[in-house]
Write an enzyme that holds these catalytic residues in place. Structure first.
Site, PDB file in Angstrom:
ATOM      1  N   HIS A 196      33.518  16.370   6.820  1.00 49.79           N
ATOM      2  CA  HIS A 196      32.109  16.536   6.434  1.00 49.79           C
ATOM      3  C   HIS A 196      31.960  17.522   5.267  1.00 49.79           C
ATOM      4  CE1 HIS A 196      30.879  14.362  10.067  1.00 49.79           C
ATOM      5  NE2 HIS A 196      31.809  15.071  10.694  1.00 49.79           N
ATOM      6  N   SER A 320      37.390  16.108 -24.086  1.00 48.49           N
ATOM      7  CA  SER A 320      35.966  16.084 -24.409  1.00 48.49           C
ATOM      8  C   SER A 320      35.820  16.189 -25.904  1.00 48.49           C
ATOM      9  CB  SER A 320      35.251  17.256 -23.724  1.00 48.49           C
ATOM     10  OG  SER A 320      33.964  17.449 -24.280  1.00 48.49           O
TER      11      SER A 320
END
Length: 487
Positions: A196, A320
């Protein structure tokens, strides 16, 4: 009537807008530029599929089926005047298939432009070559008693089978082998689990990778066992034309042995079309493989984002366009997208192909032409996963730091030992879960605090010693053993 063209802004007209004008530009369509990325940007990754699932490959497989049917009928001597061909004649017929290349593709396209029927064009293409083989008198035997779907279903089955077995499965094997190798190398590298998204009982990195390898191998095993079905029983699957020409022949046996000769499984009961159920089964298994691999890519991407994996920079590559420090996990992102595109097509094919109106409609014809696209996007994803895995290093220091700052995950072990001690009759072991919850929930517990708690429980010496030796990094159970399958 007023001239309404004056009310249209000039910028809205492509013919008058410099930005929208195509005047003077070279036609990219005339230059043969592909529309789709699989035949353009990503061609190198999927090119082997062209030998099996392209339009040209479909036509070559159609020629293959027609030629083998011709040879089979002669071998069975099912009609008066037929006898087995000589080895030289069989070789010459099969050369029509092996010689099918650029010139043949263009010639066949020219015939189809006249017939406006792809399978009929194949019949004429073969017939035109019989005279040179001394078989001109057997031109009527080409496409004998066949409907187009008799040829198409077998051609597709051969093409899909070969694409899966010779191209897709080897690529899947390669990718899963890399996952398996990484799992084995990191079998004993402890890692904090995050059920979770929260800190949970530790595992090892290798065990988590091995789970994916195990799941993917199960799907590949199913795909390896796939049956590829085929039929050759006439316009409505009744052998009516066959019987009208040769009523004494065992046409079911002739059909069965022919389909099996092609390396396929005979489907004895169909309408005009082979029912395509096997295709739906195959594409469902491939889509399930894709979904498991998609989950793997998401997990690896997530591990990269929290520093569990370090990406090895590729010399000269740009991460990038504006941030020089970045090394982006593009291989796994690209794989995710292509797996989604693949499944969109595979799911659609599986749903569409199992239905046909009455004895025949043409929805399967257009759908099946996209089989190569669906498998191609999966193949591209596999290529990216394989490349992406070679650019990863395990950041064991980050994994170790994460474990050392989450001692509360030992709460499970402590309360479980307390339960065992209570069962053994040791006093003072009441409410083990609740006591550990009070200690650990909503707060960090370091090693010193956890040991103090354990020492104050009154455990039997042997049980206390085991817990005091335990750390988050050693609380991994049998994880390292689970990586290697039991013999």
């Amino acid at each position: 009537m007023p001239d309404q063209s004056a009310s249209v802004p000039a910028a809205a007209s492509a013919s008058t807008s410099p930005a929208g004008s195509t005047a003077g530009r070279q036609s990219l369509a005339e230059a043969g530029i592909p529309v789709g990325p699989l035949d353009g940007r990503y061609r190198s990754a999927v090119a082997p599929l062209a030998d099996h699932l392209s339009e040209a490959a479909l036509n070559r497989n159609r020629i293959h089926v027609e030629v083998e049917w011709f040879i089979h009928l002669c071998a069975q001597s099912v009609l008066p005047g037929l006898s087995p061909l000589t080895a030289e004649q069989e070789q010459g017929l099969r050369a029509i298939v092996t010689d099918f290349g650029t010139e043949g593709i263009e010639e066949l396209a020219g015939i189809e432009a006249i017939t406006v029927h792809d399978v009929k064009a194949v019949e004429y293409y073969i017939s035109a070559r019989l005279e040179d083989l001394g078989l001109a008198h057997l031109k009527p035997l080409v496409h004998f008693a066949c409907t187009s779907e008799d040829i198409n279903n077998l051609a597709y089955a051969v093409g899909v089978r070969d694409a899966v077995e010779q191209v897709w499965l080897p690529a899947a094997d390669q990718a899963v082998a890399k996952i398996t190798a990484m799992a084995e190398q990191s079998a004993a590298v402890p890692m904090l689990s995050r059920t979770h998204g929260q800190p949970a009982t530790p595992t090892t990195l290798g065990k988590e990778l091995a789970v994916f390898a195990h799941r993917l191998n199960r799907q590949m095993d199913r795909i390896r066992q796939q049956e590829y079905l085929g039929k050759i029983n006439g316009a409505t699957g009744t052998y009516a034309a066959h019987l009208s020409a040769a009523p004494d022949a065992d046409w079911q046996q002739i059909a069965r042995t022919f389909v099996e000769h092609l390396g396929l499984t005979w489907n004895r009961l169909t309408t005009q079309i082979e029912s395509h159920d096997w295709q739906a089964e195959l594409y469902a298994d491939m889509a399930r493989f894709n979904r498991i691999l998609h989950g793997f890519c998401v997990d690896v991407w997530s591990y990269i984002s929290i520093g569990y994996f370090k990406q090895i920079p590729v010399a000269g590559a740009t991460g990038s366009s504006t941030m020089p420090h970045k090394v982006n996990p593009i291989r796994f992102e690209n794989a995710e997208a292509n797996l989604e595109l693949s499944n969109a097509l595979l799911d659609s094919l599986a749903a569409t192909l199992v239905e046909s109106r009455w004895q025949r409609d043409l929805t399967d014809s257009t759908s099946q032409r996209n089989i190569g696209v669906g498998i191609g996007h999966s193949l591209l994803a596999l290529s990216n996963v394989s490349k992406g895995l070679t650019q990863l290093d395990v950041a064991e220091d980050v994994l170790a730091h994460d474990l050392d700052t989450n001692w509360e995950v030992l709460g499970e072990a402590v309360q479980t030992v307390m339960r065992a001690q209570a069962i053994a009759g040791v006093e003072g072991m009441e409410d083990p879960y609740e006591r550990l919850k009070d200690l650990t929930r909503g707060q960090r517990v370091d090693g010193e605090r956890m040991r103090e708690f354990v020492q104050g429980l009154g455990l039997q010496p042997e049980a206390e010693a085991r817990l005091l030796e335990l750390t988050p990094a050693t609380y991994t159970g049998l994880a390292h053993q689970l990586v290697t399958p039991q013999q």
